[in-house]
Motif scaffolding. Structure first.
Motif, short mmCIF file in Angstrom:
data_model
loop_
_atom_site.label_atom_id
_atom_site.label_comp_id
_atom_site.label_asym_id
_atom_site.label_seq_id
_atom_site.Cartn_x
_atom_site.Cartn_y
_atom_site.Cartn_z
N ARG A 110 14.13 -7.70 -6.21
CA ARG A 110 12.91 -7.20 -6.84
C ARG A 110 13.21 -5.97 -7.71
N THR A 111 14.02 -5.08 -7.16
CA THR A 111 14.36 -3.87 -7.91
C THR A 111 15.11 -4.22 -9.20
N MET A 112 16.08 -5.11 -9.10
CA MET A 112 16.88 -5.45 -10.28
C MET A 112 16.02 -6.12 -11.36
N ILE A 113 15.10 -6.99 -10.92
CA ILE A 113 14.30 -7.69 -11.92
C ILE A 113 13.24 -6.76 -12.53
N PHE A 114 12.83 -5.77 -11.76
CA PHE A 114 11.82 -4.86 -12.30
C PHE A 114 12.43 -3.75 -13.16
N LEU A 115 13.72 -3.48 -12.94
CA LEU A 115 14.35 -2.34 -13.59
C LEU A 115 14.16 -2.26 -15.12
N PRO A 116 14.23 -3.37 -15.85
CA PRO A 116 14.03 -3.27 -17.31
C PRO A 116 12.75 -2.53 -17.69
N CYS A 117 11.73 -2.59 -16.83
CA CYS A 117 10.46 -1.94 -17.14
C CYS A 117 10.56 -0.43 -17.16
N ALA A 118 11.64 0.10 -16.57
CA ALA A 118 11.78 1.56 -16.55
C ALA A 118 12.39 2.08 -17.85
N THR A 119 12.86 1.18 -18.71
CA THR A 119 13.42 1.65 -19.99
C THR A 119 12.31 1.73 -21.03
N SER A 120 12.44 2.70 -21.92
CA SER A 120 11.39 2.85 -22.92
C SER A 120 11.52 1.74 -23.96
N LEU A 121 10.41 1.49 -24.65
CA LEU A 121 10.38 0.41 -25.64
C LEU A 121 11.39 0.66 -26.74
N VAL A 122 11.50 1.92 -27.15
CA VAL A 122 12.46 2.26 -28.20
C VAL A 122 13.87 1.99 -27.68
N SER A 123 14.15 2.43 -26.44
CA SER A 123 15.50 2.27 -25.89
C SER A 123 15.90 0.81 -25.82
N TYR A 124 15.03 -0.03 -25.28
CA TYR A 124 15.48 -1.41 -25.11
C TYR A 124 15.57 -2.12 -26.45
N ALA A 125 14.71 -1.73 -27.38
CA ALA A 125 14.82 -2.32 -28.72
C ALA A 125 16.18 -1.99 -29.31
N ILE A 126 16.63 -0.75 -29.10
CA ILE A 126 17.92 -0.36 -29.67
C ILE A 126 19.08 -0.98 -28.92
N ILE A 127 18.93 -1.14 -27.59
CA ILE A 127 19.98 -1.84 -26.83
C ILE A 127 20.12 -3.27 -27.36
N PHE A 128 19.01 -3.96 -27.54
CA PHE A 128 19.09 -5.34 -28.00
C PHE A 128 19.60 -5.43 -29.43
N ARG A 129 19.24 -4.45 -30.25
CA ARG A 129 19.74 -4.46 -31.63
C ARG A 129 21.26 -4.31 -31.62
N SER A 130 21.76 -3.44 -30.73
CA SER A 130 23.20 -3.23 -30.67
C SER A 130 23.90 -4.46 -30.09
N LEU A 131 23.29 -5.07 -29.06
CA LEU A 131 23.91 -6.25 -28.44
C LEU A 131 24.03 -7.39 -29.45
N PHE A 132 23.01 -7.54 -30.30
CA PHE A 132 22.99 -8.68 -31.22
C PHE A 132 23.40 -8.32 -32.65
N ALA A 133 23.99 -7.13 -32.83
CA ALA A 133 24.45 -6.76 -34.17
C ALA A 133 25.62 -7.66 -34.57
N VAL A 134 25.93 -7.65 -35.88
CA VAL A 134 27.03 -8.50 -36.37
C VAL A 134 28.32 -8.15 -35.63
N ASP A 135 28.54 -6.83 -35.39
CA ASP A 135 29.72 -6.42 -34.64
C ASP A 135 29.37 -6.09 -33.18
N GLY A 136 28.25 -6.63 -32.71
CA GLY A 136 27.76 -6.30 -31.38
C GLY A 136 28.43 -7.11 -30.28
N PHE A 137 28.03 -6.82 -29.06
CA PHE A 137 28.67 -7.40 -27.88
C PHE A 137 28.58 -8.93 -27.85
N VAL A 138 27.39 -9.46 -28.12
CA VAL A 138 27.20 -10.92 -28.03
C VAL A 138 28.14 -11.64 -28.99
N ASN A 139 28.23 -11.15 -30.21
CA ASN A 139 29.14 -11.77 -31.18
C ASN A 139 30.60 -11.64 -30.76
#
Lengths: 296, 268
Positions: A110-139
């Motif tokens: 429960r804690t692990m699944i709820f944890l994303p809610c503790a991050t701010s909207l700006v923070s998670y938007a930037i985490i996802f932008r970095s993860l999916f950047a052309v030189d980001g982790f996913v690529n």
């Protein structure tokens, strides 16, 4: 023949009730209803700054000829129709699983699944932008595994940019809705489930015939909250995709912000667009309540 | 068969949990690595944390933004909890026809999108000289229908005979609220506090509209400002994100248990 000067107990209590709720009510009137009324007036005006003149319904007419606004309307509905159902169903499934008495490590999951809610909207938007950047982790991972030769520009293509926003939204909000369902499930007697199991009902039957009907008020609440939130998306569009590429993922609130504070301020037109959101929220909430109220 | 099903359940939960925390773990690890390593996909904690911190401090006034965020969020949380719990209590305990009508009107405010009130609020606040002030930050969300509703729901479980006994003992209405309602509703307050603090800390659009002065910016604004660079320094960026997330995570972990209890009381 009551004494005129002294209030009776009931009246006194009644009055203290009004006293208790007066501050909150006054703030809502001043900070929600009054500005809403002002926005309505503004939406029939045009001009810059304080130099506004009446213009009738021209702002509303302009809206439907504005290609960018129509795009933002389409995007917002795209997010709404795809993301909200997936998220709510996923949250419901997770909550049902976690409500199982025989499950171990319940609190940890429960804690692990709820944890994303503790991050701010700006923070998670930037985490996802970095993860999916052309030189980001996913690529980087996709290249290492040999699926790609060069990085794919996820945020540079209209459809993939929209899908990333949806993925990010699901990641951020599923746990939040799950907590509401878990709380709702706690109010259902566990013996109901035990009885159904003894009667040989399949898990799917239990889910559709017991869980969903009994959770209806909670599901309705989360559906209305999510719809409301999705129609007002701003941070994700602003920070994750910058509304791009070329406004392909822009949301209504983002465009309204641009109209009010980024470009030459056009408060009248922006107010008219915001009224469309208000109407949409009201209509959708009304439909959801009607559907939710149906007895079967 | 049953064992297999149970296995499937665990696998599903484990995968979902890992997907949930992965972006956060990646963020925390990246904050300790230099940008080039982050891009390479290094998934081990590095030694670059202090260097990243130094470079972040040189670019942005982190302490100022952190202090602002704490100030705005704490003041808003305290004031808003008092005002909304008073109202929720008032609506439930002293309810009659008139108050129920007012409550329904307040619930309508839940549907008012922020985009619709943002421009008039900005105009009102700039003519009242409230730009760049704590007052300006807190006023629009000081009273929310959601919190009022939450406290109203939980006041339903507040026993009436206790109130009668307190009245006979000569306690005033306000004293009953502060001395009896507040202590018994601790978990509702904890849940409301978690939600309000997180919303206040994380809010972005409204501060972006009214905090026009660099001295008044909040942590999320600082994080968002960082991205506006030429090439992204992922190490520094993720460190800023981490710093912005730590306070809300702490609040969440500390209040987690009562948070769940409070929500349970509220959705009854």
């Amino acid at each position: 023949m009551s004494k005129p000067k002294k209030m009776n107990l009931n009246q006194k209590q009644n009055l203290s009730g009004w006293f208790f709720l007066a501050p909150a009510t006054a703030f809502i009137a001043m900070m929600s209803f009054f500005p809403m009324f002002k926005a309505l007036i503004l939406s029939f005006k045009t001009g810059i700054g304080t130099n506004m003149t009446w213009t009738g319904i021209s702002n509303y007419v302009r809206m439907f000829q504005d290609a960018v606004f129509m795009q933002s309307l389409k995007n917002t509905f795209f997010y709404l129709i795809i993301q909200v159902p997936i998220m709510l169903i996923l949250a419901l499934i997770l909550a049902t699983m976690l409500n199982d008495r025989h499950l171990r490590c319940k609190g940890l999951f429960r804690t692990m699944i709820f944890l994303p809610c503790a991050t701010s909207l700006v923070s998670y938007a930037i985490i996802f932008r970095s993860l999916f950047a052309v030189d980001g982790f996913v690529n980087t991972i996709l290249i290492k595994l040999g699926f790609l030769n060069t990085g794919y520009n996820f945020l540079g293509h209209p459809m993939s940019a929209r899908i990333i926003i949806i993925v990010a939204l699901i990641w951020r909000w599923t746990g939040y809705n799950m907590v509401f369902y878990l709380s709702g499930l706690q109010n259902i007697e566990y013996s109901v489930y035990e009885a159904a199991k003894i009667d040989g009902a399949s898990p799917f039957k239990i889910f559709t015939k017991i869980t969903v009907p009994l959770l209806k008020p909670t599901i309705l609440l989360t559906a209305i909250m999510s719809t409301n939130g999705t129609l007002q998306l701003f941070d994700e569009s602003w920070n994750l995709t910058f509304g791009g590429p070329a406004n392909a993922s822009i949301t209504m609130s983002h465009y309204i912000y641009n109209m009010s504070f980024k470009y030459v301020p056009n408060f009248g037109y922006a107010a008219a667009m915001s009224y469309l959101i208000l109407i949409l929220v009201a209509v959708l909430a009304f439909i959801q309540m009607k559907v939710g109220d149906k007895r079967d | 068969m049953i064992k297999l099903k149970r296995m499937g359940q665990y696998v599903f939960l484990i995968i979902t949990s890992l997907l949930s925390i992965f972006p956060l773990v990646w963020m925390a690890i990246s904050a300790t690595n230099k940008s080039a390593d982050v891009v390479k996909g290094v998934m081990m904690p590095g030694t670059y944390l202090l260097k990243n911190l130094e470079s972040l401090m040189n670019q942005q006034n982190v302490w100022k933004a952190m202090g602002n965020s704490f100030k705005y969020a704490i003041i808003l949380t305290i004031v808003s909890l008092i005002i909304c719990s008073l109202a929720g209590y008032g609506f439930e305990i002293y309810h009659d026809k008139g108050k129920d009508v007012v409550m329904n009107i307040i619930l309508l405010a839940m549907m008012v999108p922020f985009a619709a009130t943002m421009i008039p609020l900005f105009q009102m606040f700039s003519s009242a000289n409230l730009l760049n002030t704590t007052m300006g930050f807190i006023l629009p969300t000081i009273s929310t229908p959601f919190l009022i509703m939450m406290f109203r729901q939980s006041a339903r479980s507040f026993p009436h005979d206790i109130m009668e006994a307190a009245r006979i003992d000569g306690l005033g209405e306000l004293a009953i609220f502060f001395k009896m309602f507040m202590p018994t509703m601790r978990s509702t307050y904890a849940a409301a506090m978690t939600i309000t603090f997180m919303n206040a800390w994380n809010s972005y659009l409204w501060p972006k509209v009214i905090m026009t002065d660099a001295e008044s910016i909040t942590m999320p604004m600082l994080v968002a400002n960082l991205k506006a660079g030429y090439t992204t320094d992922y190490g520094v960026l993720m460190l800023a994100v981490l710093l912005c997330s730590i306070p809300t995570m702490i609040v969440f972990f500390v209040l987690q248990k009562s948070f769940a209890e409070g929500i349970t009381g509220a959705v009854k």
